[in-house]
Structure formats: structure tokens, C-alpha cells
Design a protein around this motif. Structure first.
Motif, short mmCIF file in Angstrom:
data_model
loop_
_atom_site.label_atom_id
_atom_site.label_comp_id
_atom_site.label_asym_id
_atom_site.label_seq_id
_atom_site.Cartn_x
_atom_site.Cartn_y
_atom_site.Cartn_z
N ASP A 307 80.84 8.35 118.33
CA ASP A 307 79.66 9.21 118.32
C ASP A 307 78.53 8.65 117.46
O ASP A 307 77.63 9.39 117.06
CB ASP A 307 80.01 10.64 117.88
CG ASP A 307 78.97 11.65 118.35
OD1 ASP A 307 78.25 11.33 119.31
OD2 ASP A 307 78.87 12.74 117.76
N THR A 308 78.56 7.35 117.15
CA THR A 308 77.40 6.66 116.60
C THR A 308 77.05 5.52 117.56
O THR A 308 77.89 5.10 118.36
CB THR A 308 77.65 6.09 115.20
OG1 THR A 308 78.47 4.91 115.31
CG2 THR A 308 78.32 7.11 114.30
N LEU A 309 75.84 5.01 117.44
CA LEU A 309 75.43 3.90 118.30
C LEU A 309 75.54 2.55 117.60
O LEU A 309 75.09 1.53 118.12
CB LEU A 309 74.00 4.12 118.80
CG LEU A 309 73.80 5.37 119.66
CD1 LEU A 309 72.39 5.41 120.25
CD2 LEU A 309 74.84 5.48 120.76
N PHE A 310 76.15 2.54 116.41
CA PHE A 310 76.48 1.27 115.79
C PHE A 310 77.67 0.66 116.52
O PHE A 310 78.36 1.33 117.31
CB PHE A 310 76.78 1.48 114.30
CG PHE A 310 75.55 1.74 113.48
CD1 PHE A 310 74.71 0.69 113.11
CD2 PHE A 310 75.21 3.02 113.10
CE1 PHE A 310 73.57 0.92 112.36
CE2 PHE A 310 74.06 3.27 112.36
CZ PHE A 310 73.24 2.21 111.99
N GLU A 311 77.93 -0.62 116.25
CA GLU A 311 78.93 -1.36 117.01
C GLU A 311 80.31 -0.69 116.97
O GLU A 311 81.06 -0.74 117.94
CB GLU A 311 79.03 -2.80 116.50
CG GLU A 311 77.76 -3.63 116.69
CD GLU A 311 77.48 -3.97 118.14
OE1 GLU A 311 78.02 -4.97 118.63
OE2 GLU A 311 76.69 -3.22 118.76
N GLY A 312 80.66 -0.08 115.85
CA GLY A 312 81.96 0.57 115.76
C GLY A 312 82.15 1.72 116.72
O GLY A 312 83.28 2.09 117.04
N GLY A 313 81.05 2.28 117.20
CA GLY A 313 81.13 3.39 118.15
C GLY A 313 81.08 2.97 119.60
O GLY A 313 81.66 3.63 120.46
N VAL A 314 80.38 1.84 119.88
CA VAL A 314 80.09 1.51 121.28
C VAL A 314 80.56 0.13 121.72
O VAL A 314 80.41 -0.23 122.89
CB VAL A 314 78.57 1.63 121.55
CG1 VAL A 314 78.10 3.06 121.36
CG2 VAL A 314 77.76 0.67 120.67
N ARG A 315 81.12 -0.64 120.83
CA ARG A 315 81.67 -1.95 121.21
C ARG A 315 83.18 -1.79 121.31
O ARG A 315 83.87 -1.67 120.31
CB ARG A 315 81.29 -3.01 120.18
CG ARG A 315 81.61 -4.44 120.57
CD ARG A 315 80.90 -5.38 119.60
NE ARG A 315 81.21 -6.76 119.86
CZ ARG A 315 80.58 -7.79 119.27
NH1 ARG A 315 79.61 -7.54 118.39
NH2 ARG A 315 80.92 -9.02 119.53
N GLY A 316 83.68 -1.76 122.51
CA GLY A 316 85.07 -1.39 122.73
C GLY A 316 85.97 -2.59 122.98
O GLY A 316 85.58 -3.57 123.62
N ALA A 317 87.21 -2.51 122.50
CA ALA A 317 88.22 -3.52 122.80
C ALA A 317 88.44 -3.56 124.32
O ALA A 317 88.60 -2.52 124.95
CB ALA A 317 89.53 -3.19 122.09
#
Length: 558
Positions: A307-317
Motif C-alpha cells: 500500500d505504498t508506491l515505494f519499491e517495497g510495495g510495488v516491486r514484486g518477486a
């Protein structure tokens, strides 16, 4: 012709025929993990949770190190099945809640495209795209069969989902087999139940009919308050090196997920389907290490959470594995978006890409993946949310973030909080090589990877932050700042470059304005709990519009 030459010629002919057959209507398996952390798979450098089956597939396939998704469950699944950015569908904000009158808009979905190609289509697991009416459920949207649940989460043994409205809890059963409640599965662990169903479907498959299957596990999404994380105790006991009991249970949940994927690959091997299959593995968004629906997953070293647009929220394995990939066993840094899977897999199935909706945002990347050609994608609209005034865009190496979600509460670095002061086990490449997936892969891979090659690929796919002495310029969009990052050199989003590249900022802001013209506003979140109350439907979550009580069964809409 000599006998020896005849034998060789016949062998080559058989091989050629098998390869030709493999190029025709491959079986497609799309595995979706729920709220999985970037660092919670071995191939990204984490030692805490062994994932030998996942790693075996990743190393022998293509690790997609720049695979972007949406930041929440419903928006990612909307983008996946439509091939369109979720903001074009009005699905860019909060995920759909139980008892909410909201659903994925009408339009052709991924399974319907595969039905057109003669595939049998299955959804195993989570739907979460609307279920107030029967015609919003999977059977009405292109899946021949659905075994799973409609809403956002379920408990892992009793399949109950509890929601609080007006200071009152509403609990209902949410597991269905082609529309009918599957009460017989109560007491069995959901990850195993979904795996077993997928395996039986493979075992019973008519080999003359291609199979499209989405396996959308609920692992490792948190369940109900009070028992958000659940796993078999014997599996939890394998993680005594993890001090935090919640993180320990989370690790067991991922381990069971990995076991399930190994069982799927074994089943494909035994059925003879593996040489003619494409397997894609993705997470729907990053892990919520803290906060709402916390599951103790780790996005380390990336910034932000679900639920953030930083990499931890939107860069998926993510990775793709298939014998059809000519250039595999590599790490790709090319941009890939979750919308790309509809046209890419349709192309892999030999579908005419000209028959696909021309308004898709997804791009066919099949040839690029097969032959290691340059990706046709150079930008990704990560999201535009008109309610939070939050937006982000990737353009070549650049990433622009405007505004914030949840008032910026979770914009920092949280992945290391679940990794502190733990003596992690060493990385076991032999376990990967000898895993069920590893053994099956060697039967169809003429040049199987060695264990040192695993280590080389792992080092390539492991992200690192800027060195301690490197120049850093923090930026927090919650303060009103516009943040610009060079992601290939700054994956952890530590060094804001907005003031150094104002022309890039202007160009990307103009692109956001242009994208904004196609935005469909989010619908109001109308919660109709009076009519959706599970007690009206024998304490199950049931489509309720046009239904008044438990006598409203699942219609024959498949």
C-alpha cells in the motif's frame, strides 16, 4: 542407411516432433503468492526462509528483477486479468471488502482469451474481484472451474473471514467448489488444500486439451485478528533459528507454499506435461511488515511496504520458467508489469495478438523473454490514486513519486526489523538441486545448472543499497516534495535527484497528467452488510444482490 545412423535419425526426429508439439498450445500455470516479501525467497539473497523449489524454477528460468505490480490485492488482480492499468478500471484504491457492492467492471478477462484458444480454465484460490452478484464471480468471468474463496482473506484451517462494521463482527465461511460451500475441507491447511486440488486437476487432465490454471494462494496474507498467521506446528519447528514467533510462523507459511509448488511441478512431470508448460510465479504486492494486515514479511532492502508506491510495495518477486525459453538461466532487469502477462501468455499460447483488445496497457513480452531480446517496454505507470493524490511512474531508469498513501506512515525501511540479531542458516544449494522441482527440471533441461551457477545467479538478483559513504539525499513525498530516483543505481530510493534533473521531473509530471485523462474515478465503497450478513446464508459469505436467504444457490453460469 546404416542401422546406427537410422537410430540417430529416429532419435532426432522424435526430439524434433516433441519440440514441435511443445510449441503448440502449452499448458499455462500462473502462480500468485499473496503479500510475499521481496526478501522472503532464497533467490533474492535471503537465507532465513529456504525456498528450494521456488529457487530451482527461478534459476532455471528467468528471474524478473524489475517486475512491477500494484500496491494492493484487488488492484493487482484487476491489472493481471484485464491487462489494463487499474486506474482505467476504477480499481486503483482500497481493496474490495466483504459485503461491498463493488466488482471488476465488465470486459474480457484473461481466462476468456484462453477459452477462445480451446483451453480448459481453472482458478484455484483467491478471487477478490467482487462477489455481490453471481455474475461477478469466477464462473461468470471465464473460469470453467473455481475452487477457492471470494474475499480478501480466510483463516488457514477453518476458512472463516471476519469483518467489523459498525462496531460489530460479521463472520462467514468462505471456501467454495464451483459455487458450493466446501465444508468438507475444514480442518485441513489451506495451502495444502489448494495444492492438492491443483495436483488432482493436473492428474485428471485430458492431455489432448491444454490447461490454463491460476493458483492464487492465500499464503502469506494475514487472516483474522487473534490468529493472523497459521501453519502446521511441525513446519514451524523447522525455524527455531528465528526468535520472533510471528516471523517464525510466517516462515513456515512460505515453506508450505514452496512445498506446494514442488508438488505441482512433480505432478506435471508425472503426467508428462512439464516439457510443454509455462510456469509464471509472482507476488501480488509487497509484504505488510507492519501496520494493517501485518504478516511480518520482509521487503529488505527495499523501502516501503504494501500500500505504498515505494519499491517495497510495488516491486514484486517474480520469475518465468519453461522449456520453451531459448535463453533462460538468467536475471532480467528489463521492465515488466503485471498487465503484460495477458498478452505475453496469450502469445505464448500461439494466440493471434491482433485479436487482443487494442486498448490494453500490457505489452507482449514473449519474444523478448524467449530470445533475450530488448524489452519493448520503457515505462510503467505504477499508479494514480485521485483520492490520496498519490502517483508514481517508471520511465527508463527513472522513477517519480508524487504524494503519499496513509499519510506517509509507512514510507521508510522495515524489512530489516524482522531480520535483526538472528543467526541465519547457510544457503543450501544442494537442497535446491535435489528438491522435487529441481529433480523434475533436470529431466527436461538438456543442460541443467550446477550449484555454483545457482550462486552466481543469486548474486546477480540480490539488490544492494548505496554504500554507506555514498551521497544520499532523502526525500519524503508526505512533506509535499516530488521525489526522483535513478532506480538501477538506487533500488533502495535513498538519493533524491529531483533538483538535479528538473527537465526529467517536468517530462514525467506531464506524462502523469496525460495518463490522468484516462482515469476512471473509484466507486463509493457501499457496504451492504444488512443484506450480505453471513447469517442469512447459513453463515457463509454469499452473493446477496438478488438473493434474500440461503435458498439462493449458485446458478449454472459456467
Amino acid at each position: 542407411m546404416t542401422r546406427g545412423f537410422s537410430v540417430i535419425f529416429f532419435g532426432v526426429l522424435v526430439w524434433f516432433c516433441e519440440r514441435t508439439k511443445a510449441a503448440d498450445n502449452p499448458n499455462i500455470f500462473l502462480i500468485v503468492a499473496d503479500d510475499l516479501g521481496w526478501n522472503d525467497v532464497g533467490f533474492h539473497g535471503g537465507n532465513q526462509i529456504p525456498t528450494p523449489n521456488i529457487d530451482a524454477l527461478a534459476y532455471n528460468g528467468i528471474i524478473l528483477n524489475s517486475h512491477y505490480v500494484q500496491s494492493t490485492c484487488t488492484s493487482s488482480r484487476s491489472a493481471l486479468f484485464t491487462g489494463k492499468y487499474s486506474f482505467r478500471l476504477g480499481m486503483q484504491g482500497d481493496s474490495i471488502k466483504a459485503a461491498e457492492k463493488r466488482a471488476l467492471p465488465e470486459g474480457k478477462l484473461m481466462p476468456q482469451y484462453f477459452k477462445d484458444l480451446g483451453y480448459e480454465t481453472h482458478l484455484v484460490g483467491k478471487w477478490h474481484l467482487g462477489a455481490s452478484k453471481w455474475n461477478e464471480t469466477p464462473a461468470a468471468r471465464g473460469f470453467d472451474h473455481h475452487f477457492g474463496f471470494f474475499n480478501e482473506f480466510i483463516s488457514y484451517y477453518d476458512y472463516l473471514s471476519t469483518w467489523r462494521y459498525n462496531d460489530k463482527d460479521f463472520t462467514g465461511f468462505d471456501l467454495r467448489r464451483d459455487g458450493e460451500p466446501a465444508f468438507d475441507e475444514v480442518g485441513k491447511y489451506s495451502t495444502d488444500v489448494f495444492t492438492d486440488h491443483a495436483v488432482k486437476t493436473i492428474e485428471n487432465n485430458d492431455v489432448n486439451k491444454a490447461l490454463f490454471m491460476t493458483i492464487a494462494y492465500n499464503a502469506a496474507h494475514a487472516a483474522n485478528e487473534g490468529k493472523p498467521l497459521e501453519a502446521p506446528q511441525e513446519t514451524i519447528n523447522n525455524f527455531k533459528h528465528i526468535a520472533d514467533s510471528n516471523r517464525r510462523t510466517y516462515a513456515a507459511m512460505i515453506s508450505k507454499l514452496d512445498d506446494g509448488i514442488g508438488a505441482l511441478v512433480e505432478a506435471l512431470d508425472k503426467k508428462g506435461m512439464l516439457p510443454n508448460s509455462v510456469i509464471v510465479f509472482i507476488s501480488d504486492n509487497g509484504a505488510p511488515t507492519v501496520g494493517l494486515s501485518r504478516n511480518w514479511g520482509s521487503n529488505y532492502p527495499l523501502r516501503g511496504i504494501k500500500d505504498t508506491l515505494f519499491e517495497g510495495g510495488v516491486r514484486g518477486a517474480a520469475f518465468i520458467w519453461s522449456p520453451l525459453l531459448v535463453q533462460s538461466a538468467r536475471v532480467s532487469t528489463d521492465l515488466v508489469h503485471i498487465t503484460d502477462w495477458l498478452p505475453t501468455l496469450y502469445s505464448a499460447a500461439n494466440g493471434d495478438i491482433g485479436a487482443v483488445d487494442p486498448d490494453l496497457d500490457g505489452i507482449d513480452q514473449w519474444s523478448s523473454l524467449v530470445y533475450d531480446l530488448p524489452s519493448p517496454r520503457n515505462d510503467i505507470l505504477i499508479n494514480i490514486d485521485e483520492k490520496t493524490r498519490n502517483a508514481a511512474l517508471r520511465f527508463y531508469n527513472w522513477k517519480l513519486i508524487v504524494g503519499t498513501s496513509q499519510n506517509g506512515t509507512y514510507n521508510e525501511y522495515y524489512g530489516d526489523t524482522v531480520l535483526d540479531n538472528i543467526e541465519e542458516p547457510s544457503y543450501n544449494t544442494s537442497a535446491i538441486y535435489e528438491s522435487p522441482a529441481g529433480r523434475a527440471i533436470r529431466k527436461v533441461n538438456y543442460t541443467p545448472l550446477t550449484e555454483p551457477e545457482y550462486e552466481g545467479l543469486r548474486a546477480t538478483s540480490t539488490l544492494k543499497c548505496l554504500p554507506p559513504k555514498a551521497k544520499k539525499n532523502p526525500c519524503d513525498p508526505a512533506s509535499g516534495a516530488v521525489c526522483l530516483y535513478d532506480i538501477p543505481s538506487d533500488a533502495c530510493e535513498e538519493n533524491d535527484l529531483a533538483k538535479y534533473f528538473p527537465s526529467v521531473v517536468r517530462r514525467m509530471k506531464r506524462a502523469l497528467v496525460d495518463y490522468r485523462q484516462g482515469l476512471v474515478p473509484q466507486a463509493d465503497q457501499e457496504i451492504d452488510i444488512e443484506n450480505a450478513d453471513p447469517k442469512l446464508f447459513k453463515y457463509t459469505w454469499n452473493p446477496w444482490v438478488d438473493c434474500s436467504d440461503s435458498t439462493c444457490p449458485s446458478p449454472n453460469i459456467g
